[in-house]
Design a protein around this motif. Structure first.
Motif, PDB file in Angstrom:
ATOM      1  N   ARG A 185      55.513  30.608   8.224  1.00 27.38           N
ATOM      2  CA  ARG A 185      54.456  30.994   9.164  1.00 27.38           C
ATOM      3  C   ARG A 185      54.022  32.460   9.014  1.00 27.38           C
ATOM      4  O   ARG A 185      53.081  32.883   9.678  1.00 27.38           O
ATOM      5  CB  ARG A 185      54.919  30.751  10.605  1.00 27.38           C
ATOM      6  N   THR A 186      54.715  33.201   8.174  1.00 31.12           N
ATOM      7  CA  THR A 186      54.385  34.620   8.013  1.00 31.12           C
ATOM      8  C   THR A 186      53.036  34.772   7.321  1.00 31.12           C
ATOM      9  O   THR A 186      52.815  34.243   6.235  1.00 31.12           O
ATOM     10  CB  THR A 186      55.469  35.349   7.202  1.00 31.12           C
ATOM     11  N   LYS A 187      52.145  35.514   7.960  1.00 32.60           N
ATOM     12  CA  LYS A 187      50.794  35.721   7.413  1.00 32.60           C
ATOM     13  C   LYS A 187      50.494  37.181   7.105  1.00 32.60           C
ATOM     14  O   LYS A 187      49.502  37.478   6.438  1.00 32.60           O
ATOM     15  CB  LYS A 187      49.741  35.201   8.414  1.00 32.60           C
ATOM     16  N   LEU A 188      51.325  38.105   7.602  1.00 31.24           N
ATOM     17  CA  LEU A 188      51.028  39.530   7.452  1.00 31.24           C
ATOM     18  C   LEU A 188      52.323  40.335   7.410  1.00 31.24           C
ATOM     19  O   LEU A 188      53.259  40.060   8.147  1.00 31.24           O
ATOM     20  CB  LEU A 188      50.162  40.011   8.627  1.00 31.24           C
ATOM     21  N   ILE A 189      52.345  41.348   6.539  1.00 33.43           N
ATOM     22  CA  ILE A 189      53.405  42.360   6.523  1.00 33.43           C
ATOM     23  C   ILE A 189      52.761  43.684   6.921  1.00 33.43           C
ATOM     24  O   ILE A 189      51.786  44.114   6.303  1.00 33.43           O
ATOM     25  CB  ILE A 189      54.062  42.485   5.138  1.00 33.43           C
ATOM     26  N   TRP A 190      53.284  44.310   7.979  1.00 39.20           N
ATOM     27  CA  TRP A 190      52.719  45.563   8.495  1.00 39.20           C
ATOM     28  C   TRP A 190      53.695  46.707   8.181  1.00 39.20           C
ATOM     29  O   TRP A 190      54.847  46.671   8.575  1.00 39.20           O
ATOM     30  CB  TRP A 190      52.484  45.463   9.998  1.00 39.20           C
TER      31      TRP A 190
END
Length: 379
Positions: free
Chosen positions: A134-139
């Motif tokens: 479900r991971t869509k973004l790394i900040w």
């Protein structure tokens, strides 16, 4: 075109109607149309403004980006990135990050079904463990605020590309003069223009840039739909500030290096956090992805108590005790009660952000005067 030349000229042209060298402040909310839908590219100032256009083009050039969008604040720029996600999506974030970002993630967007996982990114091996389907973004923040940790942008963006996950980098602490995350593989770069870019503590503004036209289209949609845009006066001030960005950053770095080394040798100082030290964790990565080490640093005194920190914070005469950073004047801050007060204390302590930690934003004054001020405050 070299950086200093881009800062003055990229995206900026003399006004065609008057020849004015400085970009005019187009203080208007609307524009006349020849007939419905027929105009000169401008219909309503929330959607587009010529002063803002010039600033967006200039900032994009400094980050080697094809597209750029300005927002009313750094938080509204950050919010725009998260708005692209859907309920059930997940974001992996660096655990050491600006308190306002943490508050936005945990207190606002988590209510809408977006999950945020905070991890120590100094060791990039931890990232793969935190990623799910479900991971869509790394900040990412690097250098981090306020612990000055360095995160390997290239390593993280490589993971993101392999797993089809977007990577966004908050580049506020470094500025585009010291670091260009898009060149290192990032999909999105965010800036609080308030800080080093505008540089004079007189503007609140945010910025997003990318080389992906699909992402830029989404940024533009939210920029127009939500309306969190900067006014033309602020855009003019930011443009004016950027003209000296390269000169200011050189002095910030020069002063920062001298202050960091002086603090480290002081008998009352327990630890100094600054990525320019050769024994700083990930110093070699900082050397690879940054052209210098900046003017931000933090320290803890040997008498490691909140009472002692408050005494020191109240004793400065040149450093101003204030929120924010990156202005021409030197600022001192207390993250635990100021910039990071919204992060629970137990969370702060996990990353080493104690109640006594003090953060410095080193300005462009004469460095001898700054050191004298530190000496008397610490004394």
């Amino acid at each position: 075109m070299k950086f200093g030349t881009k800062a003055l000229h990229a995206g900026i042209f003399p006004d065609p109607s008057t020849g004015a060298v400085m970009t005019p402040i187009f203080q208007t909310s609307t524009y006349a149309q020849d007939e419905p839908g027929v105009h000169k590219g401008y219909a309503y100032a929330r959607t587009r403004n010529p002063t803002r256009d010039a600033l967006e083009n200039n900032l994009a050039a400094l980050e080697n980006a094809k597209f750029g969008r300005c927002f009313a604040s750094g938080m509204s720029a950050t919010e725009t990135v998260i708005k692209m996600l859907n309920p059930g999506d997940e974001v992996v974030c660096s655990s050491d990050l600006y308190g306002g970002s943490y508050r936005l993630f945990t207190k606002v967007f988590s209510k809408y079904g977006i999950k945020f996982t905070f991890i120590n990114m100094k060791d990039t091996s931890t990232i793969e463990e935190a990623i799910t389907e479900r991971t869509k973004l790394i900040w990412v923040e690097t250098p981090t605020n306020p612990m000055m940790n360095i995160i390997d942008i290239s390593a993280i963006t490589s993971i993101g590309r392999r797993k089809n996950i977007l990577t966004a980098v908050d580049n506020t602490f470094a500025s585009p003069y010291l670091q260009n995350p898009l060149d290192l593989g990032a999909d999105i770069v965010m800036h609080s223009v308030t800080k080093y870019l505008a540089g004079h503590s007189d503007v609140i503004m945010g910025f997003l840039c990318t080389n992906d036209p699909v992402l830029d289209e989404q940024f533009g949609f939210f920029q127009n739909s939500s309306g969190a845009v900067p006014g033309p006066q602020d855009c003019f001030l930011a443009l004016r500030g950027i003209k000296t960005l390269h000169l200011r950053m050189q002095r910030h770095c020069e002063n920062g290096r001298k202050v960091a080394n002086w603090l480290r040798s002081h008998s009352n100082i327990e630890k100094v956090y600054w990525p320019g030290f050769e024994d700083h964790p990930n110093h070699d990565i900082a050397k690879q992805q940054m052209s210098d080490f900046g003017g931000m640093l933090s320290f803890v005194q040997k008498k490691d108590t909140l009472e002692q920190a408050n005494k020191t914070l109240s004793s400065f005469k040149i450093f101003s005790l204030a929120e924010s950073l990156g202005g021409v004047e030197s600022l001192v801050g207390h993250p635990a009660t100021m910039t990071h007060a919204s992060i629970p204390r137990e969370q702060r302590l996990k990353i080493g952000l104690t109640d006594s930690l003090i953060r410095l934003s080193i300005g462009i004054e004469d460095v001898d005067d700054l050191i004298d001020d530190l000496e008397q405050a610490l004394g």
